[in-house]
Design an enzyme around this catalytic site. Structure first.
Site, PDB file in Angstrom:
ATOM      1  N   CYS A 153      -0.413   4.124   2.145  1.00 48.12           N
ATOM      2  CA  CYS A 153      -0.199   3.969   3.599  1.00 48.12           C
ATOM      3  C   CYS A 153       1.263   4.197   3.972  1.00 48.12           C
ATOM      4  O   CYS A 153       1.553   4.800   4.996  1.00 48.12           O
ATOM      5  CB  CYS A 153      -0.564   2.558   4.066  1.00 48.12           C
ATOM      6  N   ASP A 154       2.185   3.670   3.178  1.00 47.92           N
ATOM      7  CA  ASP A 154       3.575   3.569   3.635  1.00 47.92           C
ATOM      8  C   ASP A 154       4.576   4.390   2.827  1.00 47.92           C
ATOM      9  O   ASP A 154       5.756   4.444   3.184  1.00 47.92           O
ATOM     10  CB  ASP A 154       4.016   2.083   3.601  1.00 47.92           C
ATOM     11  N   CYS A 204       0.830  -1.217   0.000  1.00 47.36           N
ATOM     12  CA  CYS A 204       0.000   0.000   0.000  1.00 47.36           C
ATOM     13  C   CYS A 204       0.857   1.256   0.000  1.00 47.36           C
ATOM     14  O   CYS A 204       1.341   1.689   1.047  1.00 47.36           O
ATOM     15  CB  CYS A 204      -0.923  -0.018   1.210  1.00 47.36           C
TER      16      CYS A 204
END
Ligand code: NAP
Length: 309
Positions: free
Chosen positions: A138-139, A135
Site C-alpha cells: 500500500c505505502d 503494508c
C-alpha cells in the site's frame, strides 16, 4: 429485518471465504457473503503470490482475489461489501447485524482472517500513516530513493523488504534475535539483495520524528540493553497478525490468542457455525490452506444443514 432466513451467511472474503462461497453456491445453498469494506482480505495487500498451485508465473494477490470472487459469483454467491458489526449465536436462526439491518441464517461460515499487529513502541501512534506502516504494497511507493527499515524475521518481513527495494535506496531488516522464522528461500532472496541489510538482536525502543514525519528509531539490543540510533524516513512493521473476532463478542470458543477453535471438523463451539482460514489457523496461514479449509467448511455446513431436516 434484512430479509428471510438464509441457509448460509459467509462473513469475510479472503481465499477461505470465496472458496466457501463457491462450494456453497454450487451446492445450491444460495449463500450470502458480507465481504467487508475492504473485501478480499490480506491478499489485497500482497504483491506476487508465487506459491499458489496453478499459476506457473505467479499472480498478483488482488488479481487472484478478483478471480476467486468472479468464480464464486458465477455460481450464484451474493456478495455485499459491508462489515458485520455483531452476531447473536444464542439461538437459531442466527442473527447478523450489518449497517443497522438484521439478517438471519441457519448456518454461518466465519472467514474474517487476521490483521497486522503493531509494535506499540514509544511514538508509534503519532507516526502511523506518517512514515510507519504495516503494508508495503500500500505505502511503499511513498518512499522513493529513501531509507526504510522493516521490523520482523518471518516471511512477511522478507517479502516486504524485498518488495520495498523497488522504491527505497536502502532497506534494513531489524530482527530481535538471530534465528529467522522465514522460509529459507525468502530469507535468502532478502539477505542476498544488494539493497538489503539485516540487523539482528535489535528492537525498536522509540520512534524519532520531526514535523515532516519519521526520521529514525532508537534500537535496543535485548541482550544487554545497549542502544543505538538508525535513520529512516519509512518503517514497515511485519511482526505477525491477530485474528479478527471482535464482532463475535466472545460467543465462540477461542484459544488464548483469540483464534477460533474447531470442535468437530470445521464446526466451531456453536453447532451450525463454521470457521475457516486465518481466523482459525495460526500454523499454516497460506492462501492455499485457507482456500482448502473454506471448501471443507462449506461441505461441513451443507451436510450439517441436511442433517437438520
Ligand atoms: P511470523 O512468521 O509469525 O513472524 C513474525 C516475526 O515477527 C518473527 O520473526 C517474530 O520474532 C517477530 N516479532 C513478533 N513480535 C515481535 C515484537 N513484539 N517485536 C519484534 N519482533 C516481533 O509472521 P509472518 O511473517 O507475518 O508470517 C505469518 C505466516 O504467513 C507464515 O506462515 C508465513 O509463512 C506466511 N507468509 C507467507 C508468505 C509467502 O509465502 N509469500 C508471505 C508472508 C507470510 P521471533 O521469531 O523472535 O518470535
Amino acid at each position: 429485518m434484512g430479509e428471510d432466513v438464509r441457509s448460509v451467511i459467509i462473513v469475510g472474503s479472503g481465499p477461505a471465504g470465496y472458496t466457501a462461497g463457491l462450494y456453497a453456491a454450487r451446492a445450491l445453498l444460495e449463500p450470502l457473503m458480507f465481504a467487508g469494506y475492504m473485501s478480499g482480505g490480506q491478499l489485497m495487500l500482497t504483491s506476487d503470490v508465487e506459491n499458489f498451485p496453478g499459476y506457473p508465473q505467479g499472480v498478483e494477490g488482488p488479481a487472484m482475489m478478483i478471480h476467486m470472487r468472479e468464480q464464486a459469483e458465477r455460481f450464484g454467491l451474493e456478495v455485499q461489501d459491508k462489515n458485520v458489526e455483531r452476531v447473536d449465536l444464542s439461538e437459531r436462526p442466527f442473527r447478523v447485524w450489518v449497517e443497522g439491518d438484521e439478517f438471519r441464517a441457519d448456518s454461518l461460515i466465519i472467514c474474517t482472517g487476521a490483521e497486522a499487529i503493531w509494535l506499540g513502541a514509544e511514538g508509534e501512534d503519532e507516526q502511523k500513516g506518517r512514515g510507519i506502516s504495516t503494508c508495503a504494497t500500500c505505502d511503499g511507493a511513498f518512499f522513493r530513493d529513501e531509507e526504510i527499515i522493516v521490523i520482523g524475521g518471518g516471511d512477511s518481513a522478507m517479502e516486504e523488504a524485498t518488495f520495498l527495494t523497488r522504491f527505497a535506496s536502502k532497506v534494513t531488516i531489524i530482527h530481535r534475535r538471530d534465528v529467522f522464522r522465514a522460509s529459507k528461500v525468502m530469507y535468502e532472496r532478502a539477505s542476498k539483495h544488494p539493497k538489503i541489510d539485516i540487523l539482528t538482536f535489535r528492537q525498536v525502543k522509540k520512534w524519532l520524528a520531526n514535523q515532516d514525519g519519521l526520521t529514525g528509531a532508537i534500537l535496543e539490543d535485548p541482550r544487554d540493553g545497549s542502544v543505538e540510533e538508525i535513520s529512516c524516513s519509512g518503517a514497515f512493521i511485519a511482526i505477525g497478525h491477530k485474528p479478527i473476532t471482535d464482532f463475535l463478542e466472545g460467543q465462540l470458543e477461542t484459544d488464548e490468542e483469540g483464534y477460533i477453535i474447531h470442535s468437530s471438523n470445521t464446526m466451531a463451539s456453536v453447532p451450525g457455525v463454521f470457521a475457516a482460514g486465518d481466523v482459525v489457523d495460526k500454523r499454516y496461514r497460506q492462501a492455499i490452506t485457507a482456500a482448502g479449509m473454506g471448501c471443507q467448511a462449506a461441505i461441513d455446513a451443507e451436510r450439517w444443514l441436511e442433517d437438520q431436516h
